[in-house]
Structure formats: structure tokens, C-alpha cells
Design a protein around this motif. Structure first.
Motif, PDB file in Angstrom:
ATOM      1  N   GLN A  77       1.037  -1.271   0.172  1.00  0.00           N
ATOM      2  CA  GLN A  77       0.110  -0.200  -0.039  1.00  0.00           C
ATOM      3  C   GLN A  77       0.731   1.205   0.112  1.00  0.00           C
ATOM      4  N   LEU A  78       0.427   2.239  -0.704  1.00  0.00           N
ATOM      5  CA  LEU A  78       1.154   3.427  -1.070  1.00  0.00           C
ATOM      6  C   LEU A  78       0.821   4.309   0.382  1.00  0.00           C
ATOM      7  N   ARG A  79       1.582   4.591   1.206  1.00  0.00           N
ATOM      8  CA  ARG A  79       1.270   5.498   2.467  1.00  0.00           C
ATOM      9  C   ARG A  79       1.411   6.755   2.523  1.00  0.00           C
ATOM     10  N   LYS A  80       2.488   7.434   1.639  1.00  0.00           N
ATOM     11  CA  LYS A  80       2.835   8.486   1.746  1.00  0.00           C
ATOM     12  C   LYS A  80       3.915   8.864   0.543  1.00  0.00           C
ATOM     13  N   PHE A  81       3.799  10.033  -0.002  1.00  0.00           N
ATOM     14  CA  PHE A  81       4.898  10.464  -1.051  1.00  0.00           C
ATOM     15  C   PHE A  81       5.396  11.955  -1.021  1.00  0.00           C
ATOM     16  N   GLU A  82       6.481  12.304  -1.580  1.00  0.00           N
ATOM     17  CA  GLU A  82       6.833  13.778  -1.697  1.00  0.00           C
ATOM     18  C   GLU A  82       7.625  13.572  -3.087  1.00  0.00           C
ATOM     19  N   GLN A  83       7.421  14.698  -3.869  1.00  0.00           N
ATOM     20  CA  GLN A  83       7.976  14.999  -4.781  1.00  0.00           C
ATOM     21  C   GLN A  83       8.749  16.016  -5.128  1.00  0.00           C
TER      22      GLN A  83
END
Ligand SMILES: Cc1cc2nc3c(=O)[nH]c(=O)nc-3n(C[C@H](O)[C@H](O)[C@H](O)COP(=O)(O)OP(=O)(O)OC[C@H]3O[C@@H](n4cnc5c(N)ncnc54)[C@H](O)[C@@H]3O)c2cc1C
Length: 503
Positions: free
Chosen positions: A134-140
Motif C-alpha cells: 500500500q502506498l502510504r505517503k509520497f513527496e516529490q
């Protein structure tokens, strides 16, 4: 410099949209991960209609024959009247296939079967869905995305070039990007359930109390399975019993058919109907496809189809940019696909209103064969052409004779991840073969012999004219014999540069 990316693309969500994108990227040799938070495949039939345009895409992706073999056509619609009699009609306004449009009949196949076939195709390319991740968090930042993914061994951080949110109507990616999902709830709630049921024949789509939102029930035999799909509007508020007994009770109450028995429930869901569209499909290195970008009522069977076609539009562009084409190519994804979703929202809402009045009829507008991208930035510099077919239109099929004497079709030339240049008559000076482009010459002495005139009918090319067909089966451009420099510039901008050494 060492490649510090875990993969080029992270696809979040392995529904129809994520799987389509994965197959397309896999056949282009792009590295990706396809993660799915569920522990196993989705078991429901919900998106069961595969429209003619999606069939063409499935042919290109190499799964059409499997999908047709596993599914079937819609049975006649049997509407029961209050006195117990019924009348039947064909729910689908079909027409015979033509040389330009080989598929005209919507197919019926439960979504869980379509997705299984897609996963098998993906496996043929050496890839598989990572269930339980599961994708929980992201930053770009400007160039990449860092994503936190939880899985059986805890949470891990990965860096990728692009993140694609194919994570459904409640999209985590869309929410985290802060993209507005404007629209409305449609004041309708419904149940959809896949059941084992006795007491109804499998040769009709049974419809009771059509147009009465308090009593309507549709019971459709699901092609390729022994299941029936129940669809029925339910009250906006309150719990609804989705067990076999609960569904049985509703059917008995609404139809009076006491011999209909629900034996078991494979999957069931109660849902509110919404029509919503994401304000943006791309924020930097993150993109949205499928239900993550748009949701609408199931009337007209458009959701899965629109989702598959989003991914099909995005796949070749993402691959081209990853291989060096300008990043703004990706801007054309939203520009081309968002208006399509906007139109689908309107169409499915209109069909829902018609259904409420008992007037459901599905015509050519649901087949998605007339979708095109004429206003797209990819065509602006090309200009209009004399003749019916324009840049941005769907590239028609056409049977022809190969120089070897075999009967074949343009769609067979188009099949695969490449662009196709069809040259009518003399070759354009200086335009030569290159990776990602297939060039074919059309003429009585050439490799493509328009024996039956179908290419001429569909494309109406003049001698010396050529047509460039995009990997997703839309017309990229027409050029004439004087425009080889322009064509060369166009190809280079799309990442289709010549090899350095002459052939
Ligand atoms: C009740 C119902 C009936 C429908 N009937 C029809 C119909 O008749 N015809 C039709 O064409 N369409 C129909 N649809 C619509 C169709 O099912 C959808 O349009 C289609 O499933 C969209 O595919 P998708 O891949 O975009 O999203 P989904 O199929 O929703 O897939 C998204 C996936 O992302 C996963 N996910 C979510 N968050 C994360 C995360 N953080 N990390 C990892 N994975 C995540 C989810 O578990 C899910 O598997 C119906 C939909 C519903 C709800």
C-alpha cells in the motif's frame, strides 16, 4: 552515475487502469512497480461492459481473443409487466462490423475475469501485481518522487521518476496531491451483487419495475460464469442487508417471484452514485488515471472503458518521455483525456435520468469509437487537412492484401508499441526507418496493396501523401511529399530520432 531509482514508474492500484498501464509499459521495456493494497484480486463483476473501442485496444494489447472467449454478448432485455407478462428488446443498438470498424457489439465480461486476463498478459512480459503493498505517503521534487510503501515486511521508501495514481474513486494519490474532485452526488444509491441464483433463465437480462426507483431490480446472467449480477436502486439512507437472505427478501418483495432463490453471494456492494472530475490529471511527476480522475454512474457501461483508455493514452507518452522526449508531451495526457471524461460524466448522468424514466437505450454514443483529440496541443502545429479524416481522429482499420498475397488489416500493422507511417506512393525524401517507427508503402506494386479500396475509402490519401499513426491508434498527422523536413522535426520531437549510422 548509478541509477538510484527503484523503478521508473510506480503504479498505485491494480484495477483495470493500473493493469492496462502496466501491460503497455511492460511491452515498451519500461521499469515499473504495480502495487495493490488488497491481498488478492478484486472479486466483483462491476464493470462488465467492454465497448467496441476498448475491444480495439485489447486487440492491440494482445488480449482480445481471450476476453471474447471468456465473455459473451448481452442477452435480450426482458421487461416484466404488472400483469406477469413480459416483452423483450435488444438493449444494444448494434450495427454490422465495417472494414473501418471491426467491432460494433459491446461485450459482456465480469470485471474480475477481464482483470485476470490482464494479469496473465502482464505475466507473459515477466511482471506481476504486488498484492498487499500500500502506498502510504509520497513527496516529490521537480525530477522524481519518493514513496513510502507498506508491505508484508514493513514500510519501505523508494524513489521513482513518476507516480501514477490508478487507485480508484477514493484515490489516496489524488487526495495527497490536493487535487479538487469537483462534482456532485446524484441522489441515487444502488446495490450491485454477484450471486448464485435459481428460478430465472440465463437467456435474458431480467428487469422488473423498470423506471420505478423504489422497486426496480435488474438481474443479469454474467457471461462466462454461472453467476447472476443483481443491480437495484436502494434508499439513500440506512443499512442494506447484502446477505443472500437480504437480497432474496428484496427480490421477493419487489418482483413477487417467489421461485427466485438466491443461493449464495460471491461479492456485493452498496454505493452512492456520483459524477466527479479531477481538476488536474497531472501535478509534476504524479499523474491520475481511471476512477482516480473521474467517477460517474454505471449507466452506459463507460467507467472501466474510460479508465482503460486513460492508461492507454498515458502509456506511450510516459515511455517516450522516459526515453528522452520532452516532458511537455505528458501535458497532452490531461488535455486529451479530461474532456473525454467530462463528456462521459454528462452521458452517463443523462442515461441515468433516462433509466429513471424507464427509457434506457444504448446507442453508438456509448461505443467510444468517435472519441478523438482534435484540439490537442500535439496537433496544433500540423494544421487541418482537406478530407474527412483529421489529425486526432481514431485511425480506422482497413483490410488489405499483403504483397505476399495474404489478406491482412491495418490494425495488424498498428499492433504493438510503435508509431506507423503509411506512405502512399513515393517515399518522402530523407525519412528513413528508426526505432519505434514502422514505415509501410501503399501501392499496387508495394507491400500494402489496397486490393478492395478500403484504405482509400477510409484515409482518402493523395499520391505522395502519408499518414502517421500514433501508438494508441489515433492519427498523428498527415504530410505530403513536400513536407519531409517538417515530418522529420515532428518525429524527433516525439523521441523518434534516426539512428546515427545510415542503414
Ligand atoms: C458498483 C459499481 C458498478 C460499476 N459498473 C460498471 C459498469 O457496468 N460498466 C463499467 O464500465 N464500469 C462500471 N463501474 C466502474 C468500473 O468498475 C470502474 O470504472 C473501474 O473499476 C475503474 O478502474 P480503476 O482501475 O480506475 O479503479 P479500481 O478498479 O477502483 O482500482 C483501484 C485499485 O487501487 C487500489 N488502491 C487504492 N488505494 C491504494 C493504495 N494507497 N495503495 C495501493 N493500492 C491502492 C484499490 O484497492 C483498487 O484495487 C462500476 C463501478 C462500481 C463501483
Amino acid at each position: 552515475m548509478a541509477n538510484h531509482f527503484a523503478a521508473d514508474v510506480l503504479i498505485c492500484g491494480a484495477g483495470a487502469a493500473g493493469l492496462t498501464l502496466a501491460i503497455d509499459l511492460a511491452r515498451r521495456g519500461i521499469s515499473f512497480r504495480l502495487i495493490e493494497k488488497m491481498e488478492g484480486p478484486f472479486p466483483g463483476s462491476r464493470g462488465k461492459g467492454v465497448q467496441p473501442r476498448t475491444q480495439e485496444i485489447f486487440e492491440d494489447l494482445g488480449i482480445l481473443d481471450k476476453v471474447v472467449a471468456a465473455g459473451g454478448v448481452y442477452p435480450p432485455l426482458r421487461q416484466y409487466h404488472e400483469n406477469g407478462s413480459y416483452s423483450e428488446k435488444n438493449p444494444i443498438e448494434g450495427a454490422d462490423p465495417t472494414p473501418a470498424e471491426p467491432y460494433h457489439i459491446p461485450l459482456m465480461i465480469p470485471q474480475f475475469v477481464t482483470e485476470r486476463i490482464m494479469r496473465e498478459r502482464l505475466c507473459e512480459f515477466g511482471h506481476q501485481v504486488e498484492f498487499g503493498f500500500q502506498l502510504r505517503k509520497f513527496e516529490q521534487n521537480e525530477h522524481s518522487v519518493v514513496a513510502w510503501i507498506s508491505g508484508p515486511d514493513g514500510e519501505k521508501k523508494v524513489r521513482i521518476r513518476y507516480l501514477v495514481g490508478a487507485d480508484g474513486g477514493r484515490s489516496f494519490v489524488r487526495g495527497a496531491l490536493g487535487v479538487n474532485f469537483a462534482g456532485k452526488t446524484l441522489g441515487a444509491r444502488a446495490v450491485v451483487a454477484d450471486v448464485v441464483l435459481t428460478g430465472l433463465s440465463r437467456n435474458a437480462w431480467h428487469q422488473f419495475n423498470q423506471g420505478d426507483m423504489a422497486k426496480m431490480v435488474h438481474i443479469c446472467p454474467l457471461a462466462g460464469t454461472s453467476l447472476f449480477q443483481i443491480q437495484a436502486p436502494i434508499p439513500l439512507e440506512g443499512d442494506f442487508d447484502l446477505s443472500a437472505d437480504g437480497l432474496q427478501g428484496m427480490i421477493g418483495e419487489r418482483t413477487g417471484c417467489l421461485n427466485v432463490q438466491v443461493r449464495s453471494v460471491n461479492w456485493a456492494s452498496a454505493y452512492m452514485m456520483n459524477a466527479r472530475l479531477a481538476d488536474r490529471y497531472r501535478v509534476g511527476c504524479a499523474l491520475l488515471v481511471g476512477d482516480a480522475a473521474h467517477i460517474h454512474p454505471p449507466t452506459g457501461g463507460q467507467g472501466l472503458n474510460t479508465s482503460v483508455q486513460d492508461a492507454y493514452n498515458l502509456g506511450w507518452k510516459l515511455a517516450a518521455v522516459l526515453k528522452g522526449a520532452p516532458g511537455r508531451l505528458l501535458d497532452s495526457y490531461e488535455e486529451e483525456r479530461r474532456p473525454v471524461a467530462e463528456a462521459v460524466l454528462g452521458l452517463s448522468s443523462r442515461l441515468l435520468d433516462a433509466q429513471k424514466k424507464g427509457e434506457m437505450r444504448r446507442g453508438r454514443e456509448v461505443h467510444q469509437l468517435d472519441i478523438g483529440y482534435p484540439g490537442s496541443l500535439l496537433f496544433r502545429e500540423i494544421g487541418k487537412r482537406r478530407g474527412r479524416l483529421q489529425p486526432g481522429d481514431r485511425a480506422p482499420d482497413a483490410p488489405f492484401k499483403g504483397a505476399g498475397g495474404q489478406r491482412t488489416r491495418l490494425f495488424q500493422l498498428f499492433q504493438g508499441p510503435h508509431w506507423t507511417l503509411l506512405v502512399h506512393g513515393a517515399m518522402l525524401e530523407g525519412v528513413t526507418s528508426r526505432p519505434g517507427l514502422h514505415i509501410h508503402r501503399v501501392g499496387p506494386e508495394d507491400e500494402v496493396i489496397d486490393q478492395w479500396g478500403h484504405i482509400g475509402d477510409a484515409y482518402a490519401m493523395e499520391a505522395g501523401e502519408c499518414v502517421l499513426v500514433r501508438p494508441d491508434g489515433y492519427i498523428g498527422a498527415f504530410f505530403d511529399a513536400t513536407q519531409s523536413t517538417k515530418l522529420e522535426r515532428y518525429l524527433v520531437r516525439l523521441g523518434l530520432a534516426r539512428l546515427e549510422a545510415p542503414l
